[in-house]
Scaffold this active site. Structure first.
Site, PDB file in Angstrom:
ATOM      1  N   ILE A 168       0.850  -1.184   0.000  1.00 35.64           N
ATOM      2  CA  ILE A 168       0.000   0.000   0.000  1.00 35.64           C
ATOM      3  C   ILE A 168       0.892   1.242   0.000  1.00 35.64           C
ATOM      4  O   ILE A 168       1.572   1.549   0.993  1.00 35.64           O
ATOM      5  CB  ILE A 168      -0.943   0.000   1.223  1.00 35.64           C
ATOM      6  CG1 ILE A 168      -1.692  -1.332   1.310  1.00 35.64           C
ATOM      7  CG2 ILE A 168      -1.891   1.181   1.136  1.00 35.64           C
ATOM      8  CD1 ILE A 168      -2.443  -1.713   0.045  1.00 35.64           C
ATOM      9  N   CYS A 253     -11.499   3.286  -9.458  1.00 35.83           N
ATOM     10  CA  CYS A 253     -10.290   4.041  -9.097  1.00 35.83           C
ATOM     11  C   CYS A 253      -9.056   3.446  -9.760  1.00 35.83           C
ATOM     12  O   CYS A 253      -8.163   4.178 -10.215  1.00 35.83           O
ATOM     13  CB  CYS A 253     -10.118   4.060  -7.585  1.00 35.83           C
ATOM     14  SG  CYS A 253     -11.522   4.761  -6.684  1.00 35.83           S
ATOM     15  N   LEU A 254      -8.974   2.118  -9.823  1.00 34.35           N
ATOM     16  CA  LEU A 254      -7.828   1.474 -10.459  1.00 34.35           C
ATOM     17  C   LEU A 254      -7.710   1.890 -11.923  1.00 34.35           C
ATOM     18  O   LEU A 254      -6.608   2.071 -12.441  1.00 34.35           O
ATOM     19  CB  LEU A 254      -7.948  -0.051 -10.361  1.00 34.35           C
ATOM     20  CG  LEU A 254      -7.754  -0.660  -8.973  1.00 34.35           C
ATOM     21  CD1 LEU A 254      -7.982  -2.164  -9.029  1.00 34.35           C
ATOM     22  CD2 LEU A 254      -6.372  -0.356  -8.412  1.00 34.35           C
ATOM     23  N   GLU A 378      -1.417  -2.420 -10.412  1.00 37.66           N
ATOM     24  CA  GLU A 378      -2.586  -2.029 -11.221  1.00 37.66           C
ATOM     25  C   GLU A 378      -2.843  -3.027 -12.353  1.00 37.66           C
ATOM     26  O   GLU A 378      -3.323  -2.675 -13.420  1.00 37.66           O
ATOM     27  CB  GLU A 378      -2.442  -0.615 -11.804  1.00 37.66           C
ATOM     28  CG  GLU A 378      -1.840   0.425 -10.904  1.00 37.66           C
ATOM     29  CD  GLU A 378      -2.615   0.645  -9.615  1.00 37.66           C
ATOM     30  OE1 GLU A 378      -3.607  -0.066  -9.378  1.00 37.66           O
ATOM     31  OE2 GLU A 378      -2.224   1.519  -8.835  1.00 37.66           O
ATOM     32  N   THR A 380      -1.096  -6.996 -13.634  1.00 40.77           N
ATOM     33  CA  THR A 380       0.077  -7.523 -14.322  1.00 40.77           C
ATOM     34  C   THR A 380      -0.196  -7.633 -15.822  1.00 40.77           C
ATOM     35  O   THR A 380      -1.328  -7.499 -16.292  1.00 40.77           O
ATOM     36  CB  THR A 380       0.430  -8.915 -13.788  1.00 40.77           C
ATOM     37  OG1 THR A 380      -0.674  -9.801 -14.073  1.00 40.77           O
ATOM     38  CG2 THR A 380       0.680  -8.896 -12.284  1.00 40.77           C
TER      39      THR A 380
END
Length: 398
Positions: A168, A253-254, A378, A380
């Site tokens: 994080i 959000c990602l 975010e 692979t």
């Protein structure tokens, strides 16, 4: 000494940008060159994050710059992408900071928060006075948020959170964490034996919240990523994000962060290409610059093609985003292409620089190491390949 032409002069991208977009880009380039580049090699070696730069980024308007209101700049998607490109040309860690603060934490509050939550957090975050983090990934399932084990249970008029998060960004520096957890309260999206994912705003000073920086990193060393422990963390009932119900909340959000990566990775690639060009002009072997050899020129030409194609793809996605038509699959095209090509360019540039390429006299090995992290977070390569495979076939292979 021969001076190499600027790669900007070979392909006139500026002609495709507005004056406002160019102004944002130049402002970010100046900050990267004047503030970041003089110290980044030292900071990477020392594993040091310069907290004092956060306020400067806020003063420049870069934090949450794509958001409207609450002290945010309200800039266009292309302007935001250009800022990401210029910051990552200095170091991926600083583009990552802007992404975590603006595209993840601030976007979550802006998209899904109550008016009271927005007023409480967003102005200070936009100014760089407050830092946020986005706590989604867990130790056992970075690519499977549906399998998260962090829980939130009702306790009177509040909530109690228990669980663990990993990797994080900014967590040990943050003032507030956007924590995603599963709830089994039917009133809040659970019920029928299932659990819904909901987001909570957790002040990091809350008892039971512990953030521990992860040591031993060989990548993103001038940035901060943490393990988070949530041990009976009690928050008020109004800590829940009212507009985020289910996995569409964190995924929304990602996708904002993935969009920034499409641009940012091309900044790292451009930096590696520029280093390779400079070295190919300056270094002489067998009586002439190595850049006068056909093999070297072929490598530089191929690297240049991928940088320019990647930036053109990012620009296309930015224009789609500004029209409100950008899809998650299109973002996956950009993220997969930009990071994969940036890594290939970094490796080719390292080879052109020969032995000197492994030293910190050049930025190439640092970029290559950082891009290994960007390749992983975010989503692979494999996750984005599966997203595109599903889009192409209509079949889910996850």
């Amino acid at each position: 000494m021969t001076t190499a032409p600027s790669i900007d002069a070979v392909f006139d991208l500026d002609a495709l940008l507005s004056s406002e977009e160019l102004e944002w880009q130049q402002k970010a380039r100046a900050f990267a060159q004047d503030r970041l580049l003089p110290v980044i090699e030292e900071d990477f070696e020392a594993k040091h994050f310069r907290r004092e730069f956060v306020k400067e980024l806020g003063d420049l308007g870069f934090l949450g710059m794509h958001l409207q209101g609450y002290g945010c700049a309200g800039a266009g998607a292309v302007s935001y992408g250009l800022v990401c490109l210029e910051l990552e040309a200095a170091d991926s860690g600083w583009r990552t900071f802007v992404s975590v603060q603006g595209s993840l934490a601030m976007s979550a509050i802006h998209k899904y928060g109550s008016e009271e939550q927005k007023q409480q957090w967003l102005p200070g975050m936009a100014a760089g006075d407050l830092i946020g983090c986005f706590a989604l990934t867990e130790p056992q399932g970075g690519s499977d948020p549906a399998g998260m084990t962090t829980t939130a249970r009702r306790d009177g008029d509040g909530w109690v959170l228990d669980g663990a998060k990993r990797w994080i960004g900014l967590a040990s520096l943050a003032d507030v964490a956007v924590v995603w957890a599963k709830v089994d309260d039917p009133e809040f999206g659970g019920g029928d034996g299932g659990r819904a994912v909901r987001g909570f705003l957790v002040p990091t000073s809350t008892p039971g919240f512990t953030a521990t920086p992860i040591d031993g990193k060989l990548s993103m060393r001038a940035s901060v990523q943490c393990d988070i422990s949530l041990d009976g963390v009690r928050v008020d009932g109004d800590a829940i994000l009212p507009g985020a119900k289910g996995l569409s909340g964190p995924f929304g959000c990602l996708n904002e962060a993935r969009y920034g990566i499409v641009w940012g990775a091309m900044g790292a690639a451009r930096s590696c290409l520029e280093a390779a060009i400079e070295r190919s002009v300056d270094r002489e072997v067998f009586g002439k610059p190595i850049g006068a050899n056909q093999l070297i020129q072929a490598k530089l030409a191929d690297m240049f093609l991928e940088v320019e194609k990647g930036i053109l793809l990012a620009l296309h996605l930015g224009r789609l985003k500004e029209r409100g038509t950008l899809t998650p699959a299109q973002i996956s095209v950009g993220k997969l292409n930009s990071v994969r090509e940036a890594l290939a360019i970094a490796h080719e540039a390292r080879a052109i620089l020969a032995g000197d390429g492994i030293t910190n006299a050049w930025p190439v090995m640092r970029h290559a190491a950082n891009l290994e992290s960007v390749r992983t977070y975010e989503g692979t390569d494999e996750i984005h390949q599966l997203i595109l495979g599903r889009e192409l076939t209509g079949l889910n292979a996850f």
